[in-house]
Design a protein around this motif. Structure first.
Motif, mmCIF file in Angstrom:
data_model
loop_
_atom_site.group_PDB
_atom_site.id
_atom_site.type_symbol
_atom_site.label_atom_id
_atom_site.label_comp_id
_atom_site.label_asym_id
_atom_site.label_seq_id
_atom_site.Cartn_x
_atom_site.Cartn_y
_atom_site.Cartn_z
ATOM 1 N N GLY A 1 -2.881 2.617 9.633
ATOM 2 C CA GLY A 1 -1.880 2.512 8.604
ATOM 3 C C GLY A 1 -2.529 2.918 7.208
ATOM 4 O O GLY A 1 -1.706 2.689 6.263
ATOM 5 N N TRP B 1 -3.553 5.122 4.081
ATOM 6 C CA TRP B 1 -3.054 6.502 3.380
ATOM 7 C C TRP B 1 -4.443 7.404 3.020
ATOM 8 O O TRP B 1 -5.472 6.873 2.597
ATOM 9 C CB TRP B 1 -2.732 6.345 2.131
ATOM 10 N N ASP C 1 -7.713 5.434 -6.987
ATOM 11 C CA ASP C 1 -6.642 4.170 -7.215
ATOM 12 C C ASP C 1 -5.685 3.924 -6.200
ATOM 13 O O ASP C 1 -5.535 2.623 -5.911
ATOM 14 C CB ASP C 1 -5.874 4.360 -8.501
ATOM 15 N N GLY C 2 -4.977 4.929 -5.747
ATOM 16 C CA GLY C 2 -3.712 4.652 -4.923
ATOM 17 C C GLY C 2 -4.147 4.840 -3.181
ATOM 18 O O GLY C 2 -3.012 4.340 -2.775
ATOM 19 N N MET C 3 -4.784 5.641 -3.177
ATOM 20 C CA MET C 3 -5.052 5.676 -1.613
ATOM 21 C C MET C 3 -6.581 5.100 -0.909
ATOM 22 O O MET C 3 -7.096 4.692 -1.627
ATOM 23 C CB MET C 3 -5.286 7.281 -1.299
ATOM 24 N N ASP C 4 -6.306 4.890 0.434
ATOM 25 C CA ASP C 4 -7.415 4.066 1.052
ATOM 26 C C ASP C 4 -8.452 5.238 1.431
ATOM 27 O O ASP C 4 -9.764 4.703 1.156
ATOM 28 C CB ASP C 4 -6.748 3.574 2.324
ATOM 29 N N THR D 1 1.249 6.890 -6.738
ATOM 30 C CA THR D 1 0.017 7.637 -6.780
ATOM 31 C C THR D 1 0.443 9.086 -6.749
ATOM 32 O O THR D 1 0.140 9.905 -7.591
ATOM 33 C CB THR D 1 -1.223 7.255 -6.187
ATOM 34 N N ARG E 1 1.258 9.940 6.449
ATOM 35 C CA ARG E 1 0.800 9.131 5.378
ATOM 36 C C ARG E 1 -0.594 10.214 4.837
ATOM 37 O O ARG E 1 -1.630 9.538 4.616
ATOM 38 C CB ARG E 1 0.125 7.902 5.901
ATOM 39 N N ARG F 1 2.371 1.801 -3.361
ATOM 40 C CA ARG F 1 1.080 2.229 -4.425
ATOM 41 C C ARG F 1 0.946 3.717 -4.044
ATOM 42 O O ARG F 1 0.806 4.478 -4.979
ATOM 43 C CB ARG F 1 -0.161 1.380 -4.130
ATOM 44 N N ALA F 2 0.838 3.989 -2.957
ATOM 45 C CA ALA F 2 0.469 5.535 -2.528
ATOM 46 C C ALA F 2 1.518 6.375 -3.016
ATOM 47 O O ALA F 2 1.146 7.466 -3.510
ATOM 48 C CB ALA F 2 0.423 5.561 -0.998
ATOM 49 N N HIS F 3 2.925 6.114 -2.768
ATOM 50 C CA HIS F 3 3.817 6.857 -3.196
ATOM 51 C C HIS F 3 3.955 7.091 -4.880
ATOM 52 O O HIS F 3 4.151 8.143 -5.574
ATOM 53 C CB HIS F 3 5.381 6.323 -2.899
ATOM 54 N N ALA G 1 -6.860 9.286 -9.761
ATOM 55 C CA ALA G 1 -5.680 8.684 -9.239
ATOM 56 C C ALA G 1 -5.730 8.449 -7.787
ATOM 57 O O ALA G 1 -5.055 7.446 -7.389
ATOM 58 C CB ALA G 1 -4.573 9.526 -9.913
ATOM 59 N N CYS G 2 -6.049 9.575 -6.977
ATOM 60 C CA CYS G 2 -6.350 9.105 -5.521
ATOM 61 C C CYS G 2 -6.996 7.902 -5.117
ATOM 62 O O CYS G 2 -6.532 7.270 -4.271
ATOM 63 C CB CYS G 2 -6.862 10.404 -4.785
ATOM 64 N N ALA H 1 0.876 -1.182 -0.261
ATOM 65 C CA ALA H 1 -0.025 0.041 -0.017
ATOM 66 C C ALA H 1 0.980 1.263 0.096
ATOM 67 O O ALA H 1 0.690 2.244 -0.669
ATOM 68 C CB ALA H 1 -0.808 -0.066 1.209
ATOM 69 N N ASP H 2 1.985 1.139 0.707
ATOM 70 C CA ASP H 2 3.013 2.210 0.897
ATOM 71 C C ASP H 2 3.333 2.814 -0.563
ATOM 72 O O ASP H 2 3.543 3.869 -0.859
ATOM 73 C CB ASP H 2 3.911 2.398 1.745
#
Lengths: 568, 229
Positions: free
Chosen positions: B76, B78, B121-124, A390, B101, A386-388, B118-119, A383-384
C-alpha cells in the motif's frame, strides 16, 4: 431442494419470488446501430461481420437469404449488394443510449441488460399507464418517435419468460411464466445470458442437454435440482432456475446523468497561453457552479480546444472535483495550460498549432453527490490523498509531462510493453495485454530498458563480427561483447584518444568499452512484427551473460547489433 | 583502581551513566522507527528491515532497488522513481510494485532538489537515479527530511552518509547455455556497509528464484555430447 421437483409445478412457483418485468427488445441491434452510424436506410441489406462470421443481419438482408453465422463469401454470394459493416461493441452501447433515453421518457428507471435489450420493472409503470398494453404501446411509440428504431415489448414474471415474451410481443399473464416456458426448446436459455463468455458457456450446456435427449425446457426443469447442480455445476444451476421462470437477481436500475459541459467562445481567436489560462479558470468556475447546482460530482474532465482551421485538441483528465471544492478552478486552469502549452509550442503531438476559437470543458462520469465508491474499508486513505497532492504539485513545478504514470500493455520487446502517460491523463492502451504476443521475450523482465537502442558489437573467438542469416543461423558462436561506454566517462574517453586504440579524436562513432568475455548466451529468437505495414520490423534477439557482470538483451536487425536492455 | 577487574569497572561506568540519565531526564530510546515490509529473500541484506527515514544506496543493480521497494509498494505504499528514465517498468511490476501507486519523474532537470523534496514529503518510497543535479548540501537536507517524514530513500550510486550502502560485487545468472535456455535465476554477491551497519560483510542474494533451474541445467546437453564423443 431435490424434493421440489416432485411438487406440482404451480405450487413450486408460488414459493419463488419473481419480479414482474417488461422487456423492450430491438431486433438485430448491432446491425441497426451500425446502419444508423453509417447513415444507411433500413431498406439496405446490411450485416455486421465479426471474426469469420456475420453476427447480426438486417431484415432486408435476411429476406435476401443472408443468415447469422454465415461466412463473408457465402453472404456475398447470397446477396451481392450486401453492405458489410464492422463490429464495434462501443458503438452498440453508445447508440443504445438514445433508446434508453427514449424509454426513460415513459418510465422512471430502466436496466440496460445488453445493447438491444432493456428491462423495466412492470408493476409500477403499468399501474401508472393504466395497463401493461398501454405501457407497451407508450414504449414502442416513444422509441419510434425519439430514437427512430422499431422495437417490440413483452411482459412476464421472471427473466427468461420476459425476454421470450418480448421477442413475440406477448404479455404473459401473472403466474403463467412456467407454463409459457415449458414447451420451448432448450436453446432458448441462451437468450437470458447477457455477456459473451456466459453465452458461450450456456450454448455449450444447451448442446450437451440436447445430446442427452432433453429437448425442451420442461424436460430439463423436471430433473431433481441437486442432480443438476452435481452434474452441471453453477452454470447448470443458473440455467435450471432461469428455465423454471425464476429470477436470479432483481433488475438494477440506472439513473442517467448527462455530461455537463461549459463552452467558451472567443470573440477573436486566442493564441497566448496566459489568455487561455484566464479563460480556463473562468470556465472551470462556471463548471464547478453547474456541478454544485445539479448536486453531482464528476470523475473525469475532458478539455477540448477548437482551432480556426476546425481541428480540435482533446484530452481527458482524471480528477476528483468533489474533494477539492475551492481549488477546482485553479486546478483546471493548470490542466488547460499544460495541455495547450505543449501543443502551441509544437513539442507534443496534435494538429498543427493555430489560434483557438473555443474552449470546452466537459464533466464526464457524473455521479450524484454521496454515491461515489470508496474503498471497502474506510474512505480514501490519507496517504493516497497526500501522494496525489504531491504529484500535482510536482506537475506544477516541472510540467504535466514531467510526471508519468505507467501501465503495462501487450508487446514483444520490453520497450513496447509499457504505456507511459502524464500523471492524471486518461487513455486506453492500444495493445491488449491479454493477446498472446508470440515471440515475446520471456521473463524475468530486464530492470533497465534503454530509451532507444544503442549499438553493440558481438565478436566471435577470432574477433570477427557475428551475424545472423535469414535462416537464423549464427555465423559463429559469440565469444566477446563490446558494450558502448558513456561518452562522459573520462577514463574511457582518454583511452579512446590514445593512438594505441586505433584512431584519434572524435570520429562520431560510439565509444566502445573493452571487449568482455561472454559466459553463456541464448538465441537467436526471431521477432517479425507488422510485416504487412510500412513500419514492419524484423529481427532476432539474443540474451548474453557477461562473466561476473550483468546480462544484456541484444537485437540483430539490418545487419547490425543493438543493445536493447540490461538485466542489471 | 588499577586492581579492579574489567567487569567491576564496566559496572561502575554503567551506573554512572545511568545516574546521569536519571538526572538529566534523557533516556535514549533505541531507534524504533517502524519498518516497511521487505521481501523475505532480502532479509539477509537488511536484518532490521526497511526502516522508515533511512537512506539506502544501491550500486550496480537496478533490480535490487526495485526489489527493495516491492514489498512495501504491494502493501500500500506510494513509490516515486526520480531520474531513472531507463527503469524497466515491467520488471518493477513483476517484482511486486503496484503500478497504480507508482509515479515516474524521468527528467527532473535543474529542479531535482525541489522535486525530490516534494516526493520525500508525499511518498513513502523514493528511488533516485545516479545523475541528479543534487549538491552535497541538498543531499544532507533531503536525508534529514526523509528522517523527519519517515520516508525511505533508495538511491542508485554513492550517497555520503547513507544508513546502509549495498554494492553489487558480482552477479551470476543461471539458465543460459551456449545458444539454448533463457535467463532464469540470478545470484548476487552484495557488500553491505554503512553508518549503522558495523563492519562490512558480504551477502549472497538470489533474485528471481526459479524452481525450474534445478532440472534445466545449462550445458547439460554439451556434457553428454562430449561423453559420447
Amino acid at each position: 431442494m431435490s424434493t421440489r421437483a416432485d411438487v406440482p409445478r404451480g405450487v413450486g412457483q408460488a414459493t419463488v419470488s419473481t419480479v414482474r418485468r417488461a422487456v423492450l427488445w430491438v431486433p438485430d441491434w448491432p446491425v441497426a446501430a451500425a446502419m444508423t452510424a453509417a447513415g444507411l436506410g433500413s431498406e439496405v441489406p446490411a450485416a455486421v461481420l465479426h471474426g469469420r462470421g456475420m453476427v447480426a443481419v438486417s431484415a432486408a438482408a435476411r429476406a435476401a437469404g443472408v443468415k447469422r453465422g454465415m461466412r463473408k463469401r457465402l453472404a456475398q454470394r447470397a446477396c451481392p449488394e450486401l453492405e458489410i459493416l464492422p463490429y464495434d461493441e462501443g458503438r452498440d452501447s453508445r447508440e443504445f443510449e438514445a433508446v434508453a433515453a427514449a424509454a426513460e421518457r415513459v418510465v422512471a428507471g430502466v436496466e440496460v441488460s445488453r445493447p438491444g435489450l432493456l428491462m423495466i420493472p412492470a408493476d409500477g409503470a403499468a399501474r401508472f399507464h393504466g395497463s401493461e398494453e398501454a405501457l407497451a404501446e407508450a414504449l414502442v411509440s416513444s422509441i419510434a418517435d425519439y430514437a427512430g428504431y422499431e422495437c417490440s415489448v413483452g411482459a412476464a414474471d421472471g427473466l427468461l419468460a420476459a425476454i421470450v415474451a418480448a421477442r413475440n410481443s406477448a404479455l404473459v399473464p401473472v403466474g403463467g411464466s412456467a407454463d409459457y416456458l415449458a414447451s420451448l426448446p432448450i436453446d432458448t436459455l441462451v437468450l437470458a445470458a447477457m455477456e459473451r463468455q456466459h453465452r458461450e458457456a450456456v450454448e455449450d450446456l444447451a448442446g450437451v442437454l440436447s445430446r442427452l435427449g432433453l429437448y425442451s425446457l420442461h424436460d430439463f426443469t423436471a430433473l431433481p435440482s441437486a442432480d443438476v447442480l452435481a452434474r452441471f455445476g453453477p452454470a447448470g444451476m443458473w440455467a435450471y432456475r432461469i428455465g423454471r421462470g425464476e429470477d436470479v437477481r432483481p433488475p438494477v436500475l440506472r439513473r442517467s446523468e448527462d455530461d455537463i459541459a461549459v463552452e467558451y467562445v472567443f470573440e477573436e481567436p486566442a493564441q497566448r497561453v496566459e489568455q487561455l489560462a484566464l479563460v480556463a479558470a473562468h470556465v472551470a468556475g462556471q463548471l464547478d457552479a453547474a456541478l454544485l447546482e445539479a448536486g453531482v460530482r464528476c470523475g473525469r474532465v475532458c478539455i477540448a480546444a477548437r482551432t480556426e482551421r476546425g481541428d480540435s485538441l482533446e484530452r481527458v483528465w482524471r480528477t476528483d472535483v468533489g474533494s477539492r471544492s475551492g481549488a477546482f478552478a485553479k486546478h483546471m486552469a493548470d490542466r488547460v495550460r499544460w495541455q495547450l502549452e505543449g501543443w502551441l509550442s509544437g513539442t507534443s503531438q496534435g494538429p498543427e498549432p493555430a489560434p483557438l476559437v473555443s474552449l470546452t470543458v466537459t464533466a464526464q462520469d457524473v455521479i450524484t453527490l454521496g454515491s461515489e465508491q470508496a474503498y471497502l474499508w474506510g474512505g480514501v486513505s490519507g496517504a493516497d490523498a497526500r501522494a496525489h497532492r504531491t504529484l500535482e504539485r510536482i506537475q506544477g513545478l516541472i510540467g504535466a509531462d514531467g510526471v508519468l504514470s505507467v501501465r503495462e500493455q501487450g508487446g514483444r520487446d520490453p520497450r513496447d510493453r509499457v504505456l507511459a502517460l502524464p500523471w492524471g491523463q486518461e487513455s486506453t492502451p492500444s495493445r491488449r495485454i491479454e493477446h498472446p504476443w508470440p515471440g515475446r521475450i520471456p521473463d524475468p523482465a530486464p530492470a533497465t530498458v534503454l530509451v532507444s537502442s544503442q549499438p553493440l558489437a558481438l565478436l566471435d573467438a577470432g574477433g570477427q563480427p557475428v551475424t545472423v542469416n535469414r535462416r537464423l543461423g549464427m555465423s559463429a558462436p559469440p565469444t566477446w561483447v563490446r558494450l558502448p561506454v558513456d561518452p562522459r566517462d573520462e577514463r574511457m574517453a582518454a583511452a579512446r584518444r590514445h593512438p594505441s586504440s586505433g584512431h584519434v579524436g572524435d570520429v562520431g562513432e560510439p565509444s566502445w568499452g573493452l571487449p568482455q568475455p561472454i559466459e553463456s548466451w541464448a538465441g537467436p529468437w526471431p521477432v517479425v512484427e507488422r510485416w504487412w505495414a510500412p513500419d514492419s520490423t524484423r529481427g532476432a534477439y539474443v540474451q548474453i551473460a557477461v562473466r561476473e557482470g550483468p546480462a544484456v538483451l541484444a537485437s540483430f536487425s539490418g545487419g547490425a547489433w543493438a543493445l536493447e536492455a540490461v538485466y542489471d | 583502581m588499577s586492581g579492579d577487574s574489567t567487569e567491576t569497572r564496566l559496572a561502575r561506568a554503567r551506573a554512572a551513566l545511568g545516574a546521569v540519565h536519571q538526572k538529566v531526564g534523557v533516556e535514549r530510546v533505541p531507534d524504533e522507527a517502524p519498518a516497511l515490509p521487505l521481501a523475505e529473500a532480502l532479509g539477509a541484506l537488511l536484518p532490521q528491515g526497511l526502516r522508515r527515514g533511512q537512506v539506502v544506496s544501491v550500486e550496480g543493480a537496478t533490480s535490487l532497488m526495485l526489489a527493495l521497494g516491492a514489498a512495501a509498494s504491494a502493501a500500500g505504499s506510494w513509490t516515486a522513481i526520480v531520474g531513472l528514465p531507463r527503469v524497466g517498468v515491467v520488471a518493477a511490476a513483476r517484482r511486486g510494485i503496484e503500478l497504480s501507486r507508482l509515479a515516474l519523474m524521468p527528467h527532473p532537470g535543474v529542479q531535482a532538489a525541489q522535486v525530490v523534496g516534494a516526493c520525500v514529503d508525499g511518498m513513502d518510497v523514493v528511488m533516485l537515479g545516479p545523475r541528479l543535479a543534487l549538491s552535497h548540501a541538498d543531499r544532507r537536507r533531503l536525508a534529514s527530511r526523509a528522517r523527519e517524514r519517515g520516508s525511505v530513500l533508495i538511491v542508485a550510486g554513492q550517497w555520503d552518509g547513507a544508513n546502509v550502502s549495498l554494492k553489487v560485487e558480482s552477479s551470476r545468472w543461471r539458465g543460459l547455455g551456449s545458444g539454448d535456455g533463457r535467463l532464469r535465476e540470478r545470484e548476487m554477491t552484495v557488500v553491505v556497509s554503512g553508518r549503522s551497519q558495523g563492519s562490512r560483510r558480504r551477502v549472497n542474494v538470489t533474485l528471481d528464484v526459479d524452481p525450474g533451474v534445478a532440472w534445466a541445467r545449462p550445458g547439460a546437453r554439451t556434457v553428454i555430447d562430449e561423453e559420447v564423443a
